[in-house]
Design a protein around this motif. Structure first.
Motif, short mmCIF file in Angstrom:
data_model
loop_
_atom_site.label_atom_id
_atom_site.label_comp_id
_atom_site.label_asym_id
_atom_site.label_seq_id
_atom_site.Cartn_x
_atom_site.Cartn_y
_atom_site.Cartn_z
N HIS A 275 6.49 41.15 -2.20
CA HIS A 275 6.85 39.80 -2.10
C HIS A 275 5.44 38.77 -2.14
O HIS A 275 5.59 37.62 -2.97
CB HIS A 275 7.19 39.60 -0.58
CG HIS A 275 7.31 38.02 -0.02
ND1 HIS A 275 8.50 37.71 0.00
CD2 HIS A 275 6.39 37.25 0.30
CE1 HIS A 275 8.44 36.21 0.31
NE2 HIS A 275 6.86 36.13 0.69
N GLU A 276 4.38 39.16 -1.87
CA GLU A 276 3.13 38.22 -2.24
C GLU A 276 2.91 38.23 -3.70
O GLU A 276 2.62 37.14 -4.45
CB GLU A 276 2.03 38.70 -1.68
CG GLU A 276 2.05 38.58 -0.10
CD GLU A 276 2.44 37.14 0.47
OE1 GLU A 276 1.85 36.25 -0.13
OE2 GLU A 276 3.12 36.99 1.59
N HIS A 279 5.05 35.64 -5.54
CA HIS A 279 4.75 34.41 -5.49
C HIS A 279 3.43 34.18 -6.67
O HIS A 279 3.63 33.25 -7.30
CB HIS A 279 3.82 34.04 -4.25
CG HIS A 279 4.61 33.67 -2.96
ND1 HIS A 279 5.56 32.84 -3.13
CD2 HIS A 279 4.65 34.43 -1.80
CE1 HIS A 279 6.33 32.85 -2.00
NE2 HIS A 279 5.84 33.67 -0.95
N GLU A 357 10.05 31.22 -1.47
CA GLU A 357 10.35 32.49 -0.80
C GLU A 357 11.46 33.55 -1.21
O GLU A 357 11.31 34.37 -1.19
CB GLU A 357 10.44 32.16 0.72
CG GLU A 357 9.12 31.46 1.33
CD GLU A 357 8.02 32.30 1.07
OE1 GLU A 357 7.90 33.59 1.31
OE2 GLU A 357 7.01 31.65 0.95
N HIS A 401 9.49 28.94 5.42
CA HIS A 401 10.29 30.23 4.97
C HIS A 401 11.76 30.01 5.41
O HIS A 401 12.03 29.32 6.44
CB HIS A 401 9.64 31.25 5.74
CG HIS A 401 8.23 31.70 5.22
ND1 HIS A 401 7.21 30.63 5.05
CD2 HIS A 401 7.93 32.55 4.63
CE1 HIS A 401 6.33 31.26 4.62
NE2 HIS A 401 6.39 32.49 4.15
ZN LIG Z 1 6.09 34.23 0.78
#
Ligand SMILES: [Zn+2]
Length: 415
Positions: A275-276, A279, A357, A401
């Protein structure tokens, strides 16, 4: 006239914020006694109720902060606080840089002192009561002193540069200031992860060998420099767990809180990391920087214009210094009152953050396993006592988020 516009905007802001917070408190309280169906197997009623109580306590504190902030603003403007400070520093130092720095610093210190009881109560009242606080008062105090030092070391040269440009660079000073501001921010992005954050926490490479191997494989697949993964001793201050992505270029890194690693399985950690990385892959940091820079250009141009209007000062309860420079005064007034006029931009920024997100979640689902991210999210919501039942308007306005249910729905649809 401007006084009326300002007061109307302030009243609108305060009422909107209080109304949203009251909605949040009511909504969370109404849903306190039943775990939402989809979380029935994973979250106990006790955890759900703890999250509700925690959310309500924090939201109520934020309501008091809104009122205190408005009182301070009225005190500075309509009640003559800033006028008094301005005269006092002018008499002490005469017009010049010492006067400018004293004015800006004193306003910042007063604002900080007003925040202090809220910050103390938040940490040693609420966080303590819910078992999140791991700080001693001594550590809290040491943090405070360090933050003041960092703010002075970084802020003072910036302030002097801006005051100098306002004095010397002519009517386009704001354009030059913008260039300096951009440079300063890029500099911060590099020094924050490498020099500033380590003043407060220890950052260590991941030691768990098998975990490191699978993480490095994932980072390689995603084209991320593998030296950029760190574990931070977040447990020193708080039991809250988190992971974040910061910096750019050679300074970019992914930081895991030790509290997070302790709670998640290897699969889940990999999914959170993906997930990171999402980004990073979707260039979210670069996009946010670009938007921030564009907005700051607009605001600086506005300040360039306002600084020369007498009504801007008199309308906010301050007499401009006739015949001498008003630079510091213009800066202080502008940055004190700007949030009153821009708070309605907040939901736009939250909205774009929530879109990011979702994009990062989709990336993680492609690269790893959506189910692992879902189980990681459930654990994080539970451990952080984040409410599963926020008020829809409140979360649309503030949440960076998406609410848990929305995120998990999307992930499950993706799986
Ligand atoms: Zn995030």
């Amino acid at each position: 006239m401007f006084t009326i516009v300002f007061l109307a905007a302030l009243v609108l802001m305060v009422l909107t914020k209080l109304w949203l917070a009251a909605r949040q408190v009511r909504h969370v309280a109404q849903h306190r006694n039943a775990v939402p169906a989809r979380f029935a197997d994973t979250i106990s009623l006790a955890s759900h109720q703890k999250a509700a109580d925690y959310t309500i306590a924090r939201t109520r504190l934020s309501m008091l902060e809104v009122l205190a902030g408005a009182a301070v603003l009225i005190g500075f403007t309509m009640l003559g606080g800033l006028q008094w400070l301005n005269q006092a520093w002018l008499e002490t130092f005469g017009p010049g840089y010492a006067y400018g720095v004293a004015l800006v610093a004193s306003v910042a210190v007063i604002g900080g002192l007003v925040d202090l009881p809220f910050s103390l109560y938040g940490q040693f009242g609420i966080e303590e009561r819910f078992g999140f606080n791991k700080m001693t008062f001594r550590l809290w105090l040491a943090d405070m002193v360090k933050m003041l030092l960092v703010a002075s070391v970084l802020g003072l040269p910036l302030l002097l540069a801006v005051l100098w440009l306002m004095e010397r660079a002519g009517s386009l000073w704001w354009l030059w200031t913008w260039l300096v501001w951009m440079g300063f921010n890029l500099f911060l992005l590099v020094v924050f992860p490498t020099f500033i954050a380590p003043l407060f926490n220890k950052f260590e490479p991941l030691t768990d060998e098998s975990l490191r191997q699978r993480i490095e494989a994932l980072m390689q697949r995603c084209g991320f420099a593998s030296k950029g993964l760190f574990v931070m001793d977040g447990s020193k201050r708080s039991a809250h767990g988190n992971a974040y992505f910061t910096g750019f270029g050679a300074a970019k890194r992914i930081v895991f809180f030790d509290t997070l690693l302790a709670r998640l399985s290897g699969d889940e950690i990999e999914a959170v990391l993906a997930h990171e990385l999402g980004h990073f892959k979707r260039r979210h940091v670069a996009k946010r920087i670009a938007v921030t820079f564009a907005l700051s250009l607009v605001f600086l141009a506005l300040l360039g214009w306002l600084a020369t209007r007498t009504w801007f000062y008199t309308g906010l309860g301050v007499a401009p210094n006739l015949g001498v420079s008003n630079h510091a005064l213009a800066l202080v007034l502008f940055f004190l009152t700007l949030p009153v006029f821009t708070f309605l931009l907040g939901p736009l920024s939250s909205q774009s953050s929530r879109r990011h997100e979702f994009e990062a979640d989709a990336f993680a689902a492609d690269q790893t396993n959506a189910g692992h991210l879902v189980s990681a999210l459930v654990k994080l919501y539970k451990d952080n006592a984040s409410t599963l039942t926020p008020d829809p308007l409140y979360s649309a306005f503030y949440y960076s988020h998406p609410p848990a249910a929305q995120r998990i729905d999307r992930l499950l649809a993706h799986a």
